[in-house]
Design an enzyme around this catalytic site. Structure first.
Site, PDB file in Angstrom:
ATOM      1  N   CYS A   2       0.794  -1.348  -0.076  1.00  0.00           N
ATOM      2  CA  CYS A   2       0.152  -0.030   0.161  1.00  0.00           C
ATOM      3  C   CYS A   2       1.039   1.350   0.006  1.00  0.00           C
ATOM      4  O   CYS A   2       2.159   1.156   0.631  1.00  0.00           O
ATOM      5  CB  CYS A   2      -0.780  -0.038   1.152  1.00  0.00           C
ATOM      6  SG  CYS A   2      -1.813  -1.575   1.409  1.00  0.00           S
ATOM      7  N   ARG A  27       2.206   0.611  -5.843  1.00  0.00           N
ATOM      8  CA  ARG A  27       2.463  -0.035  -4.719  1.00  0.00           C
ATOM      9  C   ARG A  27       1.009  -0.787  -4.304  1.00  0.00           C
ATOM     10  O   ARG A  27       1.224  -1.679  -3.607  1.00  0.00           O
ATOM     11  CB  ARG A  27       2.670   1.018  -3.355  1.00  0.00           C
ATOM     12  CG  ARG A  27       3.824   1.516  -3.451  1.00  0.00           C
ATOM     13  CD  ARG A  27       4.055   2.547  -2.482  1.00  0.00           C
ATOM     14  NE  ARG A  27       4.356   1.882  -1.401  1.00  0.00           N
ATOM     15  CZ  ARG A  27       5.726   1.411  -1.177  1.00  0.00           C
ATOM     16  NH1 ARG A  27       6.570   2.150  -1.782  1.00  0.00           N
ATOM     17  NH2 ARG A  27       6.040   0.819   0.055  1.00  0.00           N
ATOM     18  N   TRP A  74      -3.173  -2.310  -1.401  1.00  0.00           N
ATOM     19  CA  TRP A  74      -2.873  -3.661  -1.878  1.00  0.00           C
ATOM     20  C   TRP A  74      -3.526  -4.809  -0.848  1.00  0.00           C
ATOM     21  O   TRP A  74      -3.024  -4.686   0.316  1.00  0.00           O
ATOM     22  CB  TRP A  74      -1.452  -3.986  -2.251  1.00  0.00           C
ATOM     23  CG  TRP A  74      -1.250  -5.146  -2.901  1.00  0.00           C
ATOM     24  CD1 TRP A  74      -1.279  -5.469  -4.202  1.00  0.00           C
ATOM     25  CD2 TRP A  74      -0.669  -6.427  -2.313  1.00  0.00           C
ATOM     26  NE1 TRP A  74      -0.816  -6.807  -4.539  1.00  0.00           N
ATOM     27  CE2 TRP A  74      -0.769  -7.473  -3.253  1.00  0.00           C
ATOM     28  CE3 TRP A  74      -0.650  -6.928  -1.076  1.00  0.00           C
ATOM     29  CZ2 TRP A  74      -0.381  -8.567  -2.979  1.00  0.00           C
ATOM     30  CZ3 TRP A  74      -0.292  -7.990  -0.656  1.00  0.00           C
ATOM     31  CH2 TRP A  74      -0.158  -9.130  -1.496  1.00  0.00           C
ATOM     32  N   ASN A  98       0.070   0.706   6.058  1.00  0.00           N
ATOM     33  CA  ASN A  98       0.615  -0.277   5.013  1.00  0.00           C
ATOM     34  C   ASN A  98       1.264  -1.210   5.876  1.00  0.00           C
ATOM     35  O   ASN A  98       1.849  -1.067   6.817  1.00  0.00           O
ATOM     36  CB  ASN A  98       1.608   0.248   4.269  1.00  0.00           C
ATOM     37  CG  ASN A  98       2.607  -0.410   3.282  1.00  0.00           C
ATOM     38  OD1 ASN A  98       2.213  -1.688   2.913  1.00  0.00           O
ATOM     39  ND2 ASN A  98       3.512  -0.114   2.944  1.00  0.00           N
ATOM     40  N   GLY A  99       1.030  -2.501   5.253  1.00  0.00           N
ATOM     41  CA  GLY A  99       1.767  -3.750   6.178  1.00  0.00           C
ATOM     42  C   GLY A  99       0.447  -4.815   6.865  1.00  0.00           C
ATOM     43  O   GLY A  99      -0.589  -4.518   6.440  1.00  0.00           O
ATOM     44  N   GLU A 479      12.175 -16.598 -15.757  1.00  0.00           N
ATOM     45  CA  GLU A 479      11.917 -15.279 -16.038  1.00  0.00           C
ATOM     46  C   GLU A 479      10.881 -15.053 -16.954  1.00  0.00           C
ATOM     47  O   GLU A 479       9.823 -14.381 -16.979  1.00  0.00           O
ATOM     48  CB  GLU A 479      13.235 -14.345 -16.242  1.00  0.00           C
ATOM     49  CG  GLU A 479      12.944 -12.985 -16.472  1.00  0.00           C
ATOM     50  CD  GLU A 479      12.051 -12.249 -15.667  1.00  0.00           C
ATOM     51  OE1 GLU A 479      12.041 -12.674 -14.530  1.00  0.00           O
ATOM     52  OE2 GLU A 479      12.001 -10.973 -15.600  1.00  0.00           O
ATOM     53  N   LYS A 483       7.278 -13.456 -16.322  1.00  0.00           N
ATOM     54  CA  LYS A 483       6.742 -12.212 -17.301  1.00  0.00           C
ATOM     55  C   LYS A 483       5.265 -12.479 -17.699  1.00  0.00           C
ATOM     56  O   LYS A 483       4.389 -11.772 -17.572  1.00  0.00           O
ATOM     57  CB  LYS A 483       7.718 -11.886 -18.096  1.00  0.00           C
ATOM     58  CG  LYS A 483       8.899 -11.005 -17.830  1.00  0.00           C
ATOM     59  CD  LYS A 483       8.829  -9.686 -17.415  1.00  0.00           C
ATOM     60  CE  LYS A 483       8.600  -9.457 -15.837  1.00  0.00           C
ATOM     61  NZ  LYS A 483       9.795  -9.863 -15.084  1.00  0.00           N
ATOM     62  N   GLU A 486       2.603 -13.029 -15.073  1.00  0.00           N
ATOM     63  CA  GLU A 486       2.352 -11.724 -14.385  1.00  0.00           C
ATOM     64  C   GLU A 486       1.352 -11.078 -15.087  1.00  0.00           C
ATOM     65  O   GLU A 486       0.387 -10.367 -14.507  1.00  0.00           O
ATOM     66  CB  GLU A 486       3.508 -11.072 -13.956  1.00  0.00           C
ATOM     67  CG  GLU A 486       4.290 -11.492 -12.832  1.00  0.00           C
ATOM     68  CD  GLU A 486       5.584 -10.510 -12.878  1.00  0.00           C
ATOM     69  OE1 GLU A 486       5.854 -10.114 -11.778  1.00  0.00           O
ATOM     70  OE2 GLU A 486       6.406 -10.124 -13.778  1.00  0.00           O
ATOM     71  N   HIS A 502      11.887 -35.537 -17.045  1.00  0.00           N
ATOM     72  CA  HIS A 502      11.691 -35.934 -15.607  1.00  0.00           C
ATOM     73  C   HIS A 502      10.083 -35.479 -15.059  1.00  0.00           C
ATOM     74  O   HIS A 502       9.750 -35.374 -13.951  1.00  0.00           O
ATOM     75  CB  HIS A 502      12.431 -35.533 -14.492  1.00  0.00           C
ATOM     76  CG  HIS A 502      13.674 -36.043 -14.998  1.00  0.00           C
ATOM     77  ND1 HIS A 502      14.050 -37.227 -15.069  1.00  0.00           N
ATOM     78  CD2 HIS A 502      15.133 -35.396 -15.478  1.00  0.00           C
ATOM     79  CE1 HIS A 502      15.491 -37.482 -15.255  1.00  0.00           C
ATOM     80  NE2 HIS A 502      15.961 -36.199 -15.501  1.00  0.00           N
ATOM     81  N   LYS A 602       4.063  -3.875  -6.876  1.00  0.00           N
ATOM     82  CA  LYS A 602       5.468  -3.433  -7.174  1.00  0.00           C
ATOM     83  C   LYS A 602       6.599  -3.635  -6.260  1.00  0.00           C
ATOM     84  O   LYS A 602       7.515  -4.128  -6.120  1.00  0.00           O
ATOM     85  CB  LYS A 602       5.638  -2.027  -7.779  1.00  0.00           C
ATOM     86  CG  LYS A 602       7.200  -1.782  -8.294  1.00  0.00           C
ATOM     87  CD  LYS A 602       7.247  -1.812  -9.866  1.00  0.00           C
ATOM     88  CE  LYS A 602       8.501  -1.728 -10.136  1.00  0.00           C
ATOM     89  NZ  LYS A 602       8.995  -2.996 -11.135  1.00  0.00           N
TER      90      LYS A 602
HETATM   91  C1  G6P Z   1       7.352  -8.036  -6.821  1.00  0.00           C
HETATM   92  C2  G6P Z   1       7.382  -7.460  -8.037  1.00  0.00           C
HETATM   93  C3  G6P Z   1       8.589  -7.925  -9.000  1.00  0.00           C
HETATM   94  C4  G6P Z   1       9.666  -8.034  -8.008  1.00  0.00           C
HETATM   95  C5  G6P Z   1       9.624  -8.550  -6.680  1.00  0.00           C
HETATM   96  C6  G6P Z   1      10.887  -8.388  -5.885  1.00  0.00           C
HETATM   97  O1  G6P Z   1       6.821  -9.374  -6.827  1.00  0.00           O
HETATM   98  O2  G6P Z   1       6.343  -7.414  -8.761  1.00  0.00           O
HETATM   99  O3  G6P Z   1       8.545  -7.276 -10.198  1.00  0.00           O
HETATM  100  O4  G6P Z   1      10.788  -8.766  -8.933  1.00  0.00           O
HETATM  101  O5  G6P Z   1       8.464  -8.068  -6.149  1.00  0.00           O
HETATM  102  O6  G6P Z   1      11.123  -6.927  -5.795  1.00  0.00           O
HETATM  103  P1  G6P Z   1      12.487  -6.209  -5.350  1.00  0.00           P
HETATM  104  O7  G6P Z   1      11.737  -4.726  -5.353  1.00  0.00           O
HETATM  105  O8  G6P Z   1      12.922  -6.692  -4.102  1.00  0.00           O
HETATM  106  O9  G6P Z   1      13.230  -6.326  -6.701  1.00  0.00           O
END
Ligand code: G6P
Length: 607
Positions: A2, A27, A74, A98-99, A479, A483, A486, A502, A602
Site C-alpha cells: 500500500c 504500490r 493492496w 501499510n503492512g 523469468e 513475465k 504476471e 522428468h 511493485k
Molecule cells: C514484486 C514485483 C517483482 C519483483 C519482486 C521483488 O513481486 O512485482 O517485479 O521482482 O517483487 O522486488 P524487489 O523490489 O525486491 O526487486
C-alpha cells in the site's frame, strides 16, 4: 504494497494527496481513499478499484481542508471494496496503514468485548479503535498514538490524524518505509520520496521503530520508549525524474525500450571500458578471501541472482548459494564469517529480502546489496551498495531493473574473477569488452518487435506455455514464464531443458507451445536434443536463438526468433529483451492491464 501520504499544508490538500497517490499507485491499486479535516470534522472519500475512481468521487464531492491523509491499497485482510478501503475512522481518529498487524485477531476480540464495532474486515481498523479507546481513557492524541503503537505486532507504516488537531499527523514505521518531507510551513509524509517529489526533495527517513509527530513547522521523532531521536535530513536524489510514459502505450513498453541506455549507464559505473578492467570501488567483503557468496532475493531479482551464480562460479571460481528470500529467512542456514552476503532488490524494500539481510547481519556477515532505490531500507542497512542505474521503474513487471541487475552482477563477477586470480588481464579485457557490447545488441533486438508481436498473437490463444533453457538460459526460461503469467494471466512454467523428461514432457501436445531459449553456446547441442523430444510428441516449438543456432538447429519450429550472435557472458542480458517483449505483446493482445496486473504490487513489504 500500500501507499501512504499525509500533508499538513496551507492550501486545500485533497488534490495534492491525489497527485501523490498517483505516484504511489504502483504500490497497490485495489482501492484508494483520502480523508481531511473539513470544517472541524473528519471527512473522507473512498473508492474501490483504480485511483481514477477516487478521482471521480472527489470531482463529484470535493473535499476541503488543509490537513489530510491518503492511501492506495493492496489488499491483505479483507476483499478490495469501498468498506475495506482506507482511511479507517473511529471516534475522531483517521488512519491509513501499510503492512500487516499480526496480532489483529487478538486485538479485535479485545476491542469487540469493549463494545467497539468493526465495519470492515481489515486488520487496520483495530489500530483506529485502539487509538480511539486510548483517547476515551483520557490520553492526549500523541500519548494515544504511542500507547497504541506499543500494542502492535507485525510490520507496518501508519499515518494517524485527529479530529481536534488540524496541525498534526502522527507517522510510524516498523518495517515498511515512511519518509517525512520538509516544506515551507508545510510537512509531508509518504511511503517514498517519489510520492513527495512534486512538493519537496528535502527528506527525513524514519528508521524501524520510529514514530514522528509532524506539524506544519516542526517534526519530532521518537523511539518506541518515547525517547527523542535524531534522524538526518537529506536531499533526495532521483525525485526530479519525470514519471510519464512518453510516447509509449505503457510504462512497461517504455522501460523495455530504455534498456540499451540504462544498461549502458549501469555498466559504465562499474567498468573501465578504456582500461579493460572492472573498476575497484568500496566492497563490503574481499572477493579474494571469501570462500562462498550467499545471495537472496525475490521474484525477478532472485532470477537475476540465479543467473549470476553461473557467472561467479564459472569466471571467478566462487561458489554461490542462491535463495528465494522468503525461504532463506526461515531455513536457519548456518552462517560462516568467511562468506559474503549479497541481496538484490529493485525497490530495496521487499520484506523477505530485508529480513534475510538482517539474518546475515546478525551472524556477523558483511552485506552488499544491489538496489535501484538508493535511499531504500536495504540500501541503508548494507555495508556497501551497488546501485543499478535503471531510473524509476513503474511497470509492476520488472524489465529494465532486471537487465541492470544482471549488468551489475556480471561486472562484479568479472571483478571477483580478477581478484581471485581466476582470469588473466587479457581475459578481463575480453570480458569487459563483451559487456560493453550489450547495449548495442539490446538495441538490435528491439527491432525484432514485429516478429515477436506476431508470435505473441499466437500465444494469446493458448492457456499454457512451457519455457525451456539450459545454463544461464534456464533462469531466463523461468523469468520468461514469470513475465508471461504476471501480465497476461496465461499459465506458464520455466524448466531446465534437461529436466523435461522428468515430468513436464507429459504435458506436451499440439496445443502447448514450448518456448526454447537457446543461444549457440556450450550446451546448445544438448538443448537441441530436448527440442527433438518435444517435436517427437507433436509439441509446437518457438525457438529463440542466434544466427549460428538457427543454422544448426535440426528441429522443425513453429517460429524461430533469430538474435545476433553474442558472447556467452552477455547472452542473458540480450535474451531478456525478446522474452519481455513476448510477454508484453501477448498481454496487449489479451487486453490486460499491463502496468498494473491484477493482484500484484511493485513493492512487497509484507510477508
Ligand atoms: C514484486 C514485483 C517483482 C519483483 C519482486 C521483488 O513481486 O512485482 O517485479 O521482482 O517483487 O522486488 P524487489 O523490489 O525486491 O526487486
Amino acid at each position: 504494497m500500500c501507499g501512504i501520504v499525509g500533508i499538513v499544508g496551507h492550501s486545500p490538500v485533497a488534490p495534492l494527496i491525489l497527485d501523490a497517490l498517483k505516484r504511489l499507485e504502483y504500490r497497490g491499486y485495489d482501492s484508494a481513499g483520502v480523508a481531511t479535516i473539513e470544517h472541524g470534522q473528519l471527512s473522507r472519500r473512498r473508492a474501490e478499484g483504480k485511483l481514477v475512481n477516487l478521482e471521480r468521487r472527489l470531482k463529484e464531492e470535493p473535499l476541503d481542508g488543509m490537513i489530510g491523509i491518503g492511501h492506495t491499497r493492496w489488499a491483505t485482510h479483507g476483499v478490495p471494496n469501498e468498506t475495506n478501503a482506507h482511511p479507517h475512522f473511529s471516534d475522531g481518529v483517521a488512519i491509513v496503514h501499510n503492512g500487516i498487524i499480526e496480532n489483529f485477531a487478538e486485538l479485535r476480540d479485545e476491542l469487540t468485548a469493549d463494545g467497539y464495532v468493526f465495519t470492515s474486515q481489515t486488520d487496520t481498523e483495530v489500530v483506529a479503535h485502539l487509538v480511539a479507546r486510548e483517547l476515551a481513557r483520557g490520553a492526549t492524541p500523541v500519548e494515544a498514538a504511542h500507547n497504541t503503537l506499543k500494542r502492535l505486532e507485525g510490520a507496518f507504516a501508519l499515518a494517524i490524524m485527529f479530529k481536534g488537531d488540524e496541525d498534526m499527523i502522527v507517522g510510524a514505521r516498523n518495517g515498511p518505509p515512511l519518509a517525512v518531507g520538509h516544506g515551507e510551513s508545510e510537512m509531508f509524509l509518504g511511503s517514498d520520496a517519489i510520492a513527495l517529489a512534486p512538493f519537496t526533495n528535502s527528506i527525513t527517513y524514519l528508521e524501524d521503530g520510529d514514530w514522528a509527530v509532524v506539524r506544519r513547522n516542526s517534526i519530532a521523532i521518537y523511539d518506541m520508549d518515547g525517547n527523542k531521536v535524531h534522524r538526518k535530513r537529506q536531499q533526495s536524489v532521483g525525485t526530479s525524474f519525470l514519471v510519464d510514459k512518453g510516447n509509449h502505450r505503457h510504462f512497461m513498453e517504455k522501460e523495455i525500450h530504455e534498456q540499451p541506455e540504462v544498461i549502458s549507464h549501469t555498466l559504465a559505473h562499474y567498468l573501465d571500458f578504456a582500461g579493460g578492467k572492472a573498476k575497484a570501488f568500496e566492497m563490503p567483503f574481499d572477493f579474494a578471501s571469501i570462500d562462498r557468496l550467499s545471495i537472496a532475493a525475490c521474484g525477478t531479482a532472485y532470477l537475476a541472482g540465479l543467473i549470476s551464480k553461473y557467472w561467479f562460479e564459472r569466471y571467478a571460481r566462487l561458489p554461490v548459494d542462491i535463495d528465494i528470500a522468503s525461504e532463506f529467512r526461515y531455513r536457519e542456514m548456518p552462517l560462516s564469517k568467511s562468506s559474503g552476503a549479497m541481496f538484490v532488490s529493485q525497490s530495496g524494500e521487499t520484506a523477505d529480502t530485508l529480513a534475510s539481510l538482517r539474518y546475515c547481519r546478525s551472524g556477523g556477515l558483511k552485506i552488499g546489496s544491489i538496489v535501484n532505490v538508493r535511499e531504500s531500507t536495504i540500501a541503508r542497512e548494507s555495508d556497501a551498495i551497488f546501485p543499478t542505474l535503471a531510473g524509476p521503474e513503474i511497470g509492476v513487471a520488472s524489465t529494465k531493473a532486471f537487465t541492470c541487475q544482471l549488468s551489475v552482477l556480471a561486472s562484479l563477477a568479472v571483478r571477483a574473477a580478477r581478484e581471485r586470480g581466476a582470469i588473466s588481464a587479457d581475459d578481463e579485457r575480453t570480458l569487459v569488452r563483451q559487456l560493453s557490447e550489450a547495449p548495442r545488441y539490446a538495441s538490435q533486438v528491439l527491432k525484432l518487435d514485429q516478429q515477436i508481436e506476431k508470435v505473441a498473437r499466437e500465444l494469446a490463444q493458448v492457456r499454457h506455455v512451457l519455457y525451456l533453457g539450459r545454463d544461464t538460459s534456464y533462469p531466463l526460461a523461468m523469468e520468461g514464464a514469470l513475465k508471461l503469467k504476471e501480465i497476461s494471466y496465461i499459465h506458464a512454467e520455466g524448466y531446465a531443458a534437461g529436466e523435461l523428461k522428468h515430468g513436464p514432457i507429459a504435458l506436451i501436445d499440439e496445443s502447448m507451445p514450448v518456448i526454447v531459449i537457446a543461444p549457440h553456446d556450450r550446451v546448445f547441442e544438448k538443448t537441441v536434443s530436448n527440442m527433438q523430444e518435444v517435436a517427437a510428441r507433436g509439441g509446437r516449438i518457438i525457438l529463440v536463438t542466434d544466427q549460428k543456432g538457427a543454422k544448426h538447429a535440426t528441429v522443425k519450429t513453429m517460429e524461430t526468433i533469430v538474435l545476433p550472435d553474442v558472447p556467452e557472458l552477455i547472452a542473458p542480458i540480450v535474451y531478456a529483451l525478446p522474452i519481455q517483449m513476448l510477454a508484453y505483446f501477448t498481454a496487449v493482445f489479451m487486453g490486460t492491464d499491463v502496468d498494473q496486473p491484477r493482484n500484484l504490487a511493485k513493492s512487497v513489504t509484507v510477508e
